[in-house]
Design an enzyme around this catalytic site. Structure first.
Site, PDB file in Angstrom:
ATOM      1  N   SER A  12       0.865  -1.017   0.078  1.00 47.92           N
ATOM      2  CA  SER A  12      -0.155  -0.086  -0.041  1.00 47.92           C
ATOM      3  C   SER A  12       0.842   1.194  -0.098  1.00 47.92           C
ATOM      4  CB  SER A  12      -0.940   0.001   1.214  1.00 47.92           C
ATOM      5  OG  SER A  12      -1.951  -1.007   1.178  1.00 47.92           O
ATOM      6  N   HIS A  37      -7.158  -9.272   3.183  1.00 50.97           N
ATOM      7  CA  HIS A  37      -6.148 -10.065   4.150  1.00 50.97           C
ATOM      8  C   HIS A  37      -6.533 -11.493   4.886  1.00 50.97           C
ATOM      9  CE1 HIS A  37      -2.391  -8.053   3.087  1.00 50.97           C
ATOM     10  NE2 HIS A  37      -3.255  -6.845   3.157  1.00 50.97           N
ATOM     11  N   HIS A  85      -4.478  -1.484  -5.281  1.00 54.29           N
ATOM     12  CA  HIS A  85      -4.039  -2.807  -5.556  1.00 54.29           C
ATOM     13  C   HIS A  85      -5.460  -3.626  -5.134  1.00 54.29           C
ATOM     14  CE1 HIS A  85      -3.534  -3.699  -1.491  1.00 54.29           C
ATOM     15  NE2 HIS A  85      -3.132  -2.674  -1.437  1.00 54.29           N
ATOM     16  N   HIS A  92      -1.507  -9.425  -1.321  1.00 53.70           N
ATOM     17  CA  HIS A  92      -2.174  -8.695  -2.117  1.00 53.70           C
ATOM     18  C   HIS A  92      -1.987  -9.431  -3.693  1.00 53.70           C
ATOM     19  CE1 HIS A  92      -0.925  -4.670  -0.269  1.00 53.70           C
ATOM     20  NE2 HIS A  92      -1.818  -5.282   0.428  1.00 53.70           N
TER      21      HIS A  92
HETATM   22 ZN   LIG Z   1      -3.376  -1.075  -0.179  1.00 53.33          ZN
END
Ligand SMILES: [Zn+2]
Length: 415
Positions: A67, A250, A289, A380
């Site tokens: 991020s 996540h 993302h 990610h």
């Molecule tokens: Zn992020």
């Protein structure tokens, strides 16, 4: 890119759904759709879709962004290494669109549901080698000045534990600089200060589905920020982050993911409503993302079940904590009102002698099974993400671009 003859924009509202890849916004369309069949109503995102952007960073070890690097690209126009905030690949500080707006005499704001010194928000207002340096990021918000002025006028989100510390009380210092300070929804609504810091949790805010009436929604924070920033005749730059879409990804938690996408959807609506009354504002929504490799169906039966997700009353984390507090399995009927198999109940019951985290994991697995939600990773993912835009110069964001192009265009078109 050609900007000759482009009318400059006075106000910029940039919304970032952290981790909000295409599967999340497509998921929202299913989720919003009342019945299981028939033509689906476009979401607010669908209505303003203009293109997509590639998210990869220039990290030497990874080809998937974090991020911080993605936030820096969106904020400065420079792709960089993972973990960097407001620095290019050579670790040189580069100006952000927020700082540029301030330099041009505009007002600026940061709004999010994580702590306001978390990576994505921080990428717009700090220059630091590593995103983990939370205290230093918070210090930067006060200490780094643009021509002698504080760089952020409105900050709303979580993070008291970083702003009120033993070694430094930044809230007090902001107040000395004529800022108002609020810590719950009631105070936010009644406050009149033009410059404002609002911290509504020690770290992150509860997810929308878990919030009580003392905690503002992303929309309420966005409206409070707009109310103040629009007072400036030179205009403003506002960043709004749906911070925890990513966190739910996540965790592979579809209940949390839909909760946070809904929160973000409403904030996007509020931003568009603001811009639709005027002709000098651009609203852009995108992601940094995607997260988790979320997929719409995993059980090979061509049927995703958003109604299962809709029926659940709280995030698996909150349900797991209540189960541990009460040791009462019957509360499941209230929190997850669909018919669970004997085996599922047995699995959940077994975890009550283990950690809360184990119970949460069990609930997440069961919810993913019944809703038929698939995931491929806890990290990610590298696919392109959507770009949505409304208002003056929206066409400049259309087609396929790099994440860094968004900042480069913003620098060009800001009045
Ligand atoms: Zn992020």
């Amino acid at each position: 890119m050609k900007f000759n003859g482009t009318r400059k924009v006075k106000n910029v509202i940039l919304l970032i759904g952290d981790g909000m890849g295409f599967s999340y916004t497509s998921g929202l369309r299913y989720f919003n759709h009342a019945s299981q069949n028939g033509f689906m109503t476009p979401t607010i995102f669908d209505q303003y879709f203009v293109g997509s952007q590639s998210t990869y960073s220039l990290d030497r070890e990874s080809n998937i962004t974090d991020s911080a690097a993605a936030g820096t690209a969106l904020a400065t126009g420079y792709k960089t290494y993972n973990g960097a905030l407001g620095l290019n690949i050579d670790q040189q500080a580069v100006p952000t669109v927020l700082e540029y707006a301030k330099f041009r005499g505009k007002s600026t704001g940061l709004v999010g549901t994580s702590q306001i010194n978390h990576a994505t928000l921080a990428a717009f207002a700090a220059h630091i080698e590593s995103r983990e340096q939370y205290d230093q990021i918070a210090d930067d918000y006060l200490d780094e000045r643009i021509e002698g002025n504080l760089k952020i006028d409105v900050m709303l989100g979580g993070g008291t534990s970083y702003f009120v510390r033993n070694d430094r009380n930044l809230v007090e210092e902001f107040v000395k600089n004529r800022f108002g300070y609020v810590s719950n929804l009631q105070e936010l609504v009644t406050n009149k200060n033009e410059q404002l810091i609002g911290l509504f949790a020690p770290v992150e805010l509860p997810k929308q589905i878990d919030r009580d009436s003392t905690v503002p929604s992303l929309t309420q924070m966005t409206k409070a920020a707009l109310q103040r920033l629009q007072q400036n005749p030179n205009g403003f730059f506002l960043l709004v982050e749906g911070s925890q879409i990513d966190w739910a990804g996540h965790d592979n938690d579809i209940v949390g993911a839909m909760s946070e996408v809904k929160d973000f959807e409403a904030a996007f609506k509020a931003a568009i409503q603001f811009a639709s009354d005027r002709e000098d504002t651009i609203v852009i929504a995108t992601a940094d993302h995607s997260t988790g490799g979320m997929s719409i169906d995993r059980n090979d039966n061509y049927k995703w079940n958003p109604n299962v997700i809709k029926s659940i009353t709280s995030t698996p984390f909150v349900i797991a904590r209540r189960l541990h507090d009460t040791k009462d399995m019957t509360i499941l009927k209230h929190h997850m009102p669909f018919s669970l198999h004997e085996e599922d109940l047995k699995t959940i019951k077994l975890t009550l002698d283990m950690a809360v985290e184990d119970t949460r994991e069990a609930l997440i697995n069961i919810i993913n099974h019944y809703s038929s939600t698939g995931w491929t990773t806890k990290g990610h993912t590298g696919e392109d993400v959507p770009v949505y835009a409304y208002g003056l110069n929206r066409h400049l964001f259309s087609g396929r671009m790099e994440n860094s192009d968004i900042a480069r265009i913003l620098f060009q078109i800001m009045d």
